[in-house]
Design a protein around this motif. Sequence first.
Motif, PDB file in Angstrom:
ATOM      1  N   GLU A  58      15.133   9.754   0.854  1.00  0.00           N
ATOM      2  CA  GLU A  58      13.624   9.799   0.926  1.00  0.00           C
ATOM      3  C   GLU A  58      12.882   9.062  -0.246  1.00  0.00           C
ATOM      4  N   VAL A  59      11.523   8.919   0.136  1.00  0.00           N
ATOM      5  CA  VAL A  59      10.615   8.374  -1.005  1.00  0.00           C
ATOM      6  C   VAL A  59      10.355   9.834  -1.794  1.00  0.00           C
ATOM      7  N   THR A  60      10.645   9.788  -2.844  1.00  0.00           N
ATOM      8  CA  THR A  60      10.451  10.954  -3.883  1.00  0.00           C
ATOM      9  C   THR A  60       9.653  10.600  -5.193  1.00  0.00           C
ATOM     10  N   ARG A  61       9.642   9.428  -5.662  1.00  0.00           N
ATOM     11  CA  ARG A  61       9.053   9.104  -6.758  1.00  0.00           C
ATOM     12  C   ARG A  61       8.107   7.767  -6.688  1.00  0.00           C
ATOM     13  N   HIS A 116      -5.427 -20.221 -12.627  1.00  0.00           N
ATOM     14  CA  HIS A 116      -6.052 -21.365 -12.185  1.00  0.00           C
ATOM     15  C   HIS A 116      -7.387 -21.941 -12.649  1.00  0.00           C
ATOM     16  N   ARG A 117      -7.754 -21.265 -13.801  1.00  0.00           N
ATOM     17  CA  ARG A 117      -8.966 -21.874 -14.588  1.00  0.00           C
ATOM     18  C   ARG A 117      -8.604 -22.554 -15.788  1.00  0.00           C
ATOM     19  N   ASP A 118      -9.662 -23.286 -16.342  1.00  0.00           N
ATOM     20  CA  ASP A 118      -9.423 -24.362 -17.285  1.00  0.00           C
ATOM     21  C   ASP A 118      -9.347 -23.489 -18.645  1.00  0.00           C
ATOM     22  N   ALA A 119     -10.369 -22.186 -18.605  1.00  0.00           N
ATOM     23  CA  ALA A 119     -10.588 -21.590 -20.056  1.00  0.00           C
ATOM     24  C   ALA A 119      -9.500 -20.406 -20.081  1.00  0.00           C
ATOM     25  N   PRO A 120      -9.126 -19.843 -21.244  1.00  0.00           N
ATOM     26  CA  PRO A 120      -8.534 -18.778 -21.456  1.00  0.00           C
ATOM     27  C   PRO A 120      -9.230 -17.506 -20.554  1.00  0.00           C
ATOM     28  N   HIS A 121      -8.469 -16.660 -19.957  1.00  0.00           N
ATOM     29  CA  HIS A 121      -9.033 -15.425 -19.473  1.00  0.00           C
ATOM     30  C   HIS A 121      -8.050 -14.157 -19.670  1.00  0.00           C
ATOM     31  N   ARG A 122      -8.747 -13.021 -19.491  1.00  0.00           N
ATOM     32  CA  ARG A 122      -7.866 -11.730 -19.623  1.00  0.00           C
ATOM     33  C   ARG A 122      -7.679 -11.466 -17.990  1.00  0.00           C
ATOM     34  N   ARG A 123      -6.425 -11.399 -17.581  1.00  0.00           N
ATOM     35  CA  ARG A 123      -6.262 -10.956 -16.168  1.00  0.00           C
ATOM     36  C   ARG A 123      -5.462  -9.455 -16.154  1.00  0.00           C
ATOM     37  N   GLU A 124      -5.880  -8.992 -15.178  1.00  0.00           N
ATOM     38  CA  GLU A 124      -5.116  -7.571 -14.828  1.00  0.00           C
ATOM     39  C   GLU A 124      -4.037  -7.802 -13.585  1.00  0.00           C
ATOM     40  N   VAL A 125      -2.821  -7.291 -13.817  1.00  0.00           N
ATOM     41  CA  VAL A 125      -2.072  -7.114 -12.477  1.00  0.00           C
ATOM     42  C   VAL A 125      -1.693  -5.531 -12.442  1.00  0.00           C
ATOM     43  N   LEU A 126      -1.769  -4.968 -11.295  1.00  0.00           N
ATOM     44  CA  LEU A 126      -1.431  -3.737 -11.063  1.00  0.00           C
ATOM     45  C   LEU A 126      -0.005  -3.767 -10.442  1.00  0.00           C
ATOM     46  N   VAL A 127       0.869  -2.711 -10.970  1.00  0.00           N
ATOM     47  CA  VAL A 127       2.166  -2.653 -10.377  1.00  0.00           C
ATOM     48  C   VAL A 127       2.316  -1.148  -9.797  1.00  0.00           C
ATOM     49  N   TYR A 128       2.841  -1.078  -8.454  1.00  0.00           N
ATOM     50  CA  TYR A 128       3.098   0.155  -8.011  1.00  0.00           C
ATOM     51  C   TYR A 128       4.236   0.179  -7.661  1.00  0.00           C
ATOM     52  N   LEU A 129       4.955   1.318  -7.924  1.00  0.00           N
ATOM     53  CA  LEU A 129       6.668   1.520  -7.616  1.00  0.00           C
ATOM     54  C   LEU A 129       6.598   2.765  -6.592  1.00  0.00           C
ATOM     55  N   SER A 130       7.245   2.575  -5.570  1.00  0.00           N
ATOM     56  CA  SER A 130       7.912   3.843  -4.817  1.00  0.00           C
ATOM     57  C   SER A 130       8.924   3.749  -4.321  1.00  0.00           C
ATOM     58  N   GLY A 131       9.813   4.967  -4.208  1.00  0.00           N
ATOM     59  CA  GLY A 131      11.157   5.107  -3.967  1.00  0.00           C
ATOM     60  C   GLY A 131      11.665   6.235  -4.441  1.00  0.00           C
ATOM     61  N   GLY A 132      12.966   6.207  -4.439  1.00  0.00           N
ATOM     62  CA  GLY A 132      13.676   7.660  -4.829  1.00  0.00           C
ATOM     63  C   GLY A 132      14.873   7.293  -5.906  1.00  0.00           C
TER      64      GLY A 132
END
Length: 152
Positions: A13-16, A136-152
């Motif tokens: 089952e997916v519990t977490r 992919h841009r020339d200037a520095p940027h602050r980027r966000e990556v969302l991480v989602y975990l599902s499983g058991g």
Amino acid sequence: MSRIAVEPVAAGEVTRQAAARIAVETHGPGFTELTEAVRRFVAGSGIRTGFATLFCRHSSASLLIGENADPDVRRDLLMALDRLAPRHAGYVHDAEGPDDMPGHIRAMLTGASLAVPILEGRLALGTWQGLFLAEHRDAPHRREVLVYLSGG
């Protein structure tokens, strides 16, 4: 003729579930490896079997699974992307500079999301595979990556 074998490795089952936000300060075009940050998050989640889904919240940065052993691979990938979506190619959309439209094209080609299986509490990546944010841009940027975990 190829032989195909399916070996069941887990069932249940997916519990977490768990979610996190990864902030990345980039320095211009290139790749930032996220593998260790995601590995630590998976290890602390208690999920033994499931999926890690990563999503980049930007239209001129992207995510990819690539070789993490030889940095020449990343340099060659940047050169290939430069050929596929060159700067100063006469794009109509140029209000944010000559690197913006090529950034959108490169992000479209490489993708905004990844799904990686989790087996035995670890990312089921291949020996030379790593998770990368591509700027992919020339200037520095602050980027966000969302991480989602599902499983058991």
